[in-house]
Design an enzyme around this catalytic site. Structure first.
Site, short mmCIF file in Angstrom:
data_model
loop_
_atom_site.label_atom_id
_atom_site.label_comp_id
_atom_site.label_asym_id
_atom_site.label_seq_id
_atom_site.Cartn_x
_atom_site.Cartn_y
_atom_site.Cartn_z
CG ASN A 207 -0.18 0.07 2.52
OD1 ASN A 207 0.86 -0.56 2.69
ND2 ASN A 207 -0.68 0.84 3.47
CB CYS B 171 2.25 3.59 4.75
SG CYS B 171 1.23 5.07 4.71
CD GLU C 109 0.57 0.66 6.62
OE1 GLU C 109 -0.41 1.27 7.05
OE2 GLU C 109 1.12 0.94 5.55
#
Length: 744
Positions: free
Chosen positions: A413, A415, A417
């Protein structure tokens, strides 16, 4: 004598200043007086005082607290002026304007007195100015027309807590955590809890559109709907053909991915998360895609603006093979995905074999030094802060969902994570929250008991959020309810180190950070196991690596580590190197747990002497039969001894061609030719029937010990049993796609 509004402001400043000795109310008043208009009322003077205090924060941090107190008072005046004095008043006013869900509003009305009693406005003092200003500007509910806020900060926290709870008691526990900033859900949850459309998830991973017009425009629609309700988007574009590729329908040439991404860029800017914040999307592209160099230029500040996308974020989806060639200063080949569509869904050794076979077959669009492309990636990263390096093989080796046929991780995604499998029918989703470590400091240390309690409450809230979630697309709903993923992070670690006077690079800081991570993980797994015991495992649990148990996970992890070590010690890969292995070596992440789950509990210990994982090489492979009974056997042409319990990874899976009962109870089988007999281990199917088009694979463990003594070497045989009929899977298409002549 000073005008009454100024006198009232002076009293207010001195009231808020009482425990902030390094702030000066008179200095604030002087700044207000220099900027006020002649007819300034109390509201204008308060706004000027807030701005003045906020402007002095760089000189003295205490002013941030003073400005926050002034802003909290102004918010209280604004709500009181609309007749809103309690939490239930706030909910009633917002519901009357059509902002809240009827069921949520009914629950609050039923329990109004109890919920109102939970509110403690003293919790506003936990805010500093920037946090409270952000809350005021973006998160508090507002009247649709006047834009006046309809809730105070503590009403906001209780709305979110109640929206995530089944009982008043749960709401009270969660409210107290959030009120003291010990735990915070993600922004979409804060935006939408209790609302008419309760879209509570943060991250959506949308699979690459297929290489066709309808699919591309369908992805635009999906992204727009997800972004409208505050979702952050990760999307791959690796399946779409490259520039110059032949379009057979028109006999023209493709313009590549850049024009499509320009359209996506405009959509992300237009659909800006409900008007509350900018849309956020990150596009991932496989490093072998022939448009990779143009992709890396999309964020440049120079060049042709018609080929720039300033609203999108960019990320590289990098296979290990590329990094090995960078290290060896070897060449790297770029391909049109229309010509090698299989590469998108392969990873690890299986990708390496297919990629090298495509090179050997001369299917590359062009070849360049791997270090040249790597240098371009680094330049993009340095100049634009974009073009993040995300590693495809490591992601698939460690993702829990990439287990027994769960699927493939195609990207991450915005970020990076979360790692989840995606497909054309499934948009991966994650509901997130974060624990504030700084709120768990007591008496010069971390209160680990309270930290564990916070984590358990957070996991319960996140799990309930999945059930309440409203999904903007059917693909997201399908995936989220099937996998039920939730993400729990931490914040405030630097604050903990600072409060405890620990240098960030000290051994003590490392030890404390490690223990915090362990405590959070174990408490989360513990809570998850309790939920599974109470409600049952999530639907896709049998497909996860965790379902195999800790012992199996440890063996596979050892095998993957040994495989990587063997690769590192081998000679560097070159474009002309022959394919090495026929299937990926998985490395499941061991999942520590303190309690039994509904599934049989494995013994959580490693074997004293880890056994090797044999992966059957593809070199010299041939199909012995392609017609008639379609045995689909593969002769790999090597000899080696195989101890009992040795994991054998399949070279291919396949698709069932006939439906029927699994009458003999065996399901998929893996057969290894041994001398004049066979070593056979059968994998049981999870269902009693096999449907047409159902995808199956293999990767099992030998039940007997022996060596491959015959001249043909290991003999892998993949089949689906249906009563006394065998519905074999033909591996020929799999091998042809990798440039291997199957002879029929």
């Amino acid at each position: 004598m000073a005008p009454p509004p100024v006198g009232a402001l002076r009293d207010l400043l001195h009231q808020h200043h009482h425990d902030l000795p390094d702030t000066d109310p008179e200095r604030i008043l002087a700044l207000v007086s220099s900027g006020r208009t002649a007819g300034a009322d109390t509201d204008e003077l308060t706004r000027l005082a807030i701005a003045a205090a906020a402007g002095l924060t760089a000189e003295e941090p205490g002013y941030a607290r003073l400005a926050a107190r002034l802003l909290a008072g102004r918010i209280a005046d604004e709500t009181t002026g609309q007749g809103i004095d309690s939490f239930s008043d706030s909910v009633a006013a917002a519901y009357a304007e059509g902002l809240l869900d009827p069921g949520f509003a009914g629950f609050v009305a039923t329990h109004a007195a109890t919920l109102d009693a939970l509110v403690d406005h003293a919790g506003d003092d936990a805010f500093e100015y920037f946090g409270l200003r952000t809350l005021h500007d973006r998160y508090l509910l507002r009247h649709p027309r006047s834009r006046a806020v309809l809730e105070r900060p503590q009403h906001f926290w209780l709305r979110v807590a109640t929206g995530l709870s089944d009982t008043v008691e749960q709401a009270g526990e969660l409210y107290r955590l959030m009120s003291r900033l010990a735990y915070l859900p993600s922004s979409p949850t804060l935006f939408n809890a209790g609302a008419r459309h309760q879209q509570l998830s943060s991250c959506f991973l949308v699979d690459s559109p297929r290489d066709e017009l309808d699919s591309i425009y369908d992805r635009y629609t999906q992204v727009a709907r997800l972004s409208k309700f505050a979702g952050g988007i990760g999307i791959s574009w690796s399946r779409v053909r490259s520039r110059g590729s032949l379009i057979r329908g028109t006999n023209g040439r493709s313009n590549g991915i850049v024009p499509w991404l320009r359209t996506l860029d405009a959509s992300v800017a237009a659909v800006n998360q409900g008007g509350r914040r900018k849309g956020a999307a990150c596009v991932y592209l496989d490093t072998w895609h022939a448009d990779i160099e143009e992709f890396l230029e999309l964020k440049d500040n120079t060049g042709d603006e018609a080929r720039r996308t300033h609203n999108l974020n960019l990320a590289n989806w990098v296979p290990d093979e590329f990094m090995r060639r960078v290290e060896a200063d070897a060449d790297w080949s770029l391909f049109d995905p229309k010509e090698v569509p299989e590469l998108v869904d392969l990873w690890g050794a299986e990708f390496d074999a297919a990629y090298r076979a495509a090179e050997a077959a001369g299917r590359a669009v062009r070849t360049l030094p791997a270090r040249t492309l790597y240098g371009r990636m680094m330049r993009t990263l340095a100049q634009t802060g974009n073009g993040w390096m995300t590693f495809k093989d490591a992601a698939n080796r460690t993702c829990n969902q990439v287990g027994a046929g769960g699927g493939v991780v195609h990207h991450s995604n915005l970020c990076t994570e979360i790692l989840e499998v995606t497909s054309d029918d499934e948009t991966a989703v994650c509901t997130l929250g974060s624990v504030n470590l700084a709120a768990h400091l007591v008496d010069g240390g971390v209160d680990f008991a309270q930290l564990a309690t916070t984590v358990r409450l957070a996991v319960g809230a996140l799990d309930r959020a999945i059930d309440r979630n409203w999904f903007p697309t059917e693909q997201a709903a399908t995936a989220h309810r099937r996998w039920r993923p939730l993400g729990l992070g931490v914040m405030g670690l630097a604050d903990v180190f600072a409060a405890l006077r620990l240098p960030f690079d000290s051994p003590e800081a490392l030890a404390l950070s490690t223990r915090i991570a362990e405590e959070v993980a174990l408490a989360a797994y513990d809570a998850s196991a309790d939920l599974a015991a109470e409600r049952g495992a999530h639907p896709a649990y049998p497909l996860t690596r965790a379902a195999g148990g800790l012992d199996a996970a440890s063996r596979a992890e050892d095998a993957a580590r040994a495989d990587r070590s063997a690769r590192e010690s081998a000679s560097p890969a070159t474009p002309s190197a022959s394919p090495t292995t026929a299937g990926p070596t998985a490395s499941p992440s061991a999942t520590p747990t303190r309690k039994a789950t509904p599934q049989p509990k494995p013994t959580p210990t490693r074997t004293a002497k880890p056994k090797p994982s044999w992966v059957i090489p593809m070199k010299g492979a041939e199909i012995t039969s392609c017609y008639g009974q379609r045995w689909g056997t593969l002769h790999a042409g090597i000899d080696f001894a195989m101890p009992a319990g040795t994991p054998v990874r399949a070279a291919f899976g396949g698709t069932v061609e006939k439906a029927g009962d699994v009458g003999d109870g065996y399901g998929i089988s893996v057969v290894v030719n041994h001398g004049n007999g066979y070593l056979t281990h059968y994998a049981h199917l999870s269902t009693a029937k096999v449907g047409v088009g159902e995808k199956v694979g293999a990767g099992e463990t030998l039940g007997l010990e022996g060596s491959t003594g015959d001249s043909t070497g290991p003999h892998l045989h993949f089949e689906v049993h249906q009563g006394q009929m065998w519905n074999q899977i033909d591996p020929a298409p799999f091998l042809r796609a990798r440039g291997i002549d199957v002879g029929c």
